[in-house]
Design an enzyme around this catalytic site. Structure first.
Site, PDB file in Angstrom:
ATOM      1  N   GLU A  16       2.072 -25.813  28.293  1.00 28.52           N
ATOM      2  CA  GLU A  16       2.656 -24.623  27.671  1.00 28.52           C
ATOM      3  C   GLU A  16       2.203 -23.343  28.366  1.00 28.52           C
ATOM      4  O   GLU A  16       2.239 -22.259  27.776  1.00 28.52           O
ATOM      5  CB  GLU A  16       2.299 -24.592  26.193  1.00 28.52           C
ATOM      6  CG  GLU A  16       2.848 -25.778  25.424  1.00 28.52           C
ATOM      7  CD  GLU A  16       2.433 -25.781  23.964  1.00 28.52           C
ATOM      8  OE1 GLU A  16       2.965 -24.959  23.202  1.00 28.52           O
ATOM      9  OE2 GLU A  16       1.574 -26.593  23.591  1.00 28.52           O
ATOM     10  N   VAL A 184       9.809 -39.032  18.831  1.00 27.72           N
ATOM     11  CA  VAL A 184       8.645 -39.419  19.630  1.00 27.72           C
ATOM     12  C   VAL A 184       7.942 -38.147  20.105  1.00 27.72           C
ATOM     13  O   VAL A 184       8.585 -37.279  20.711  1.00 27.72           O
ATOM     14  CB  VAL A 184       9.066 -40.264  20.855  1.00 27.72           C
ATOM     15  CG1 VAL A 184       7.841 -40.756  21.618  1.00 27.72           C
ATOM     16  CG2 VAL A 184       9.956 -41.428  20.431  1.00 27.72           C
ATOM     17  N   SER A 191       5.247 -26.631  21.186  1.00 26.89           N
ATOM     18  CA  SER A 191       6.448 -26.030  21.784  1.00 26.89           C
ATOM     19  C   SER A 191       7.497 -27.063  22.159  1.00 26.89           C
ATOM     20  O   SER A 191       8.285 -26.860  23.075  1.00 26.89           O
ATOM     21  CB  SER A 191       6.070 -25.186  23.009  1.00 26.89           C
ATOM     22  OG  SER A 191       5.248 -24.113  22.632  1.00 26.89           O
ATOM     23  N   GLY A 223      13.111 -40.080  11.521  1.00 23.98           N
ATOM     24  CA  GLY A 223      14.069 -38.983  11.544  1.00 23.98           C
ATOM     25  C   GLY A 223      14.756 -38.844  10.203  1.00 23.98           C
ATOM     26  O   GLY A 223      15.064 -39.850   9.542  1.00 23.98           O
ATOM     27  N   SER A 326      10.191 -15.446  19.022  1.00 25.51           N
ATOM     28  CA  SER A 326       9.351 -16.375  18.265  1.00 25.51           C
ATOM     29  C   SER A 326       9.498 -16.148  16.765  1.00 25.51           C
ATOM     30  O   SER A 326       9.633 -15.019  16.299  1.00 25.51           O
ATOM     31  CB  SER A 326       7.880 -16.215  18.664  1.00 25.51           C
ATOM     32  OG  SER A 326       7.673 -16.580  19.999  1.00 25.51           O
TER      33      SER A 326
END
Length: 357
Positions: A16, A184, A191, A223, A326
């Site tokens: 990141e 996964v 992020s 999910g 953000s």
């Protein structure tokens, strides 16, 4: 009273790194220069610490490394007669009053650098060693959330050694515990780096192999057809939560490219949810934050199942992104706390946390 010396620490060795550059550039541009002297310390991808005293644009585009001041020494550890702070070539030292780490992911958000800051005895923005390490590790964090009684989607985990030893058995075990689609994720990254959605065994295998490029431990989640809800928390002992926002991904999920590059996803603040759900999510966010011994700031992510209406906590991010797109600062802005004031409060919380010890 003179200005407070704040050192922004950015870059780092994690995947990141580029996100950190964007966040740092934004903070640098908006921080109150009438109140703070700002110093910038960059960490390269191979872990070298450099002092940079140029424009935020060079941080944002990554060219800061070409303009570092190699005649300045960075000393954060008390040793002998050396003062802690920024030491110039002529021997003059600028004492750092507050460290502001803008480091996302491993080596910056996982408690490692927070341990260094503790030894430096300089106040720093954000969570301490314990909260940072627990929040970064999705597997450990899920176990803590379970102890706190916070509802979560079904999940399991694997690791590089087990998967490489017997891939078929590991895939069988995962399929026994979860139904497709399965998300996964590397256990220690943020992020949306290394995350994928698998709808069959082939995609599950390839998704795990991709995630193993970033971490040796993998978390796998059931999910659900859900709204993605986020809420920002702020404080040390007296913690408050912002209005929650809803992410509306342009793809199957809110990925790295969408978060930091093209911004194709949309968002809604406040989230279009019931008053009861808003209240419950804000309360759960504070409970999660306090439960990992958080301080300063975090962003807490939730799911609301579109079919059942159930609320599930997803994860906590102890150093969320601070770019102009953000969600963390946007949610506080909609709650009534402007970006420049948010930065100021985070620095004041860091100074206050030093007094609490």
């Amino acid at each position: 009273m003179g200005k407070i010396n704040v050192a922004l620490i950015f870059g780092g060795k994690s995947g990141e790194h580029e996100v950190s550059l964007l966040s740092t550039s934004s903070i640098y541009k908006y921080i109150d220069k009438e109140k703070y002297n700002v110093f910038t310390i960059g960490i390269t991808k191979d872990g070298k610490w450099m002092y940079y005293d140029g424009s935020p644009e060079n941080i944002e585009n990554g060219s800061w490394i070409d303009f570092v001041n190699k005649n300045v020494e960075i000393n954060l550890i008390p040793s002998g007669n050396k003062e802690v702070g920024i030491i110039y070539e002529d021997g003059k030292t600028e004492k750092i009053d507050v460290l502001f780490p803008v480091l996302h992911g491993p080596y910056g958000e996982d408690g490692t650098i927070q341990g260094l800051f503790e030894m430096s005895e300089i106040p720093y923005v954000g969570c301490g060693v314990l909260a940072s390490s627990v929040g970064m590790d999705k597997i450990v964090c899920k176990k803590v959330f379970s102890q706190l009684g916070l509802p979560q989607v079904n999940y399991t985990d694997t690791n590089r050694w087990l998967f490489n030893k017997d891939e078929k058995t590991e895939l069988d075990l995962i399929e026994d515990k979860l139904e497709y689609p399965i998300f996964v994720k590397p256990a220690n990254l943020g992020s949306s780096v290394g995350i994928s959605k698998a709808i069959n065994r082939e995609e599950l295998s390839s998704g795990i192999k991709e995630a193993l490029k970033y971490d040796s431990r993998i978390v796998l989640e059931q999910g659900v057809n859900a709204k993605e809800i986020e809420v920002a928390v702020l404080g040390n002992e007296d913690v408050r939560a912002s209005i929650a926002g809803e992410i509306k991904p342009a793809k199957d999920f809110y990925d790295y490219e969408d978060k930091y590059i093209n911004g194709a996803s949309t968002y809604e603040i406040p989230a279009n949810i019931s008053e009861d759900d808003m209240k419950n999510i804000r309360e759960m966010a504070i409970k999660a934050f306090k439960g990992i011994d958080g301080r300063g700031l975090s962003r807490v992510d939730f799911f609301i199942d579109r079919n059942s209406g159930e609320i599930f906590i997803n994860e906590i991010n102890t150093l969320p992104g601070f770019t102009n797109i953000s969600m963390y600062p946007k949610m506080w802005d909609k709650t009534g706390l402007k970006y420049i004031n948010l930065i100021d409060e985070l620095i004041q919380l860091a100074l206050d946390s030093k007094k609490l010890k």
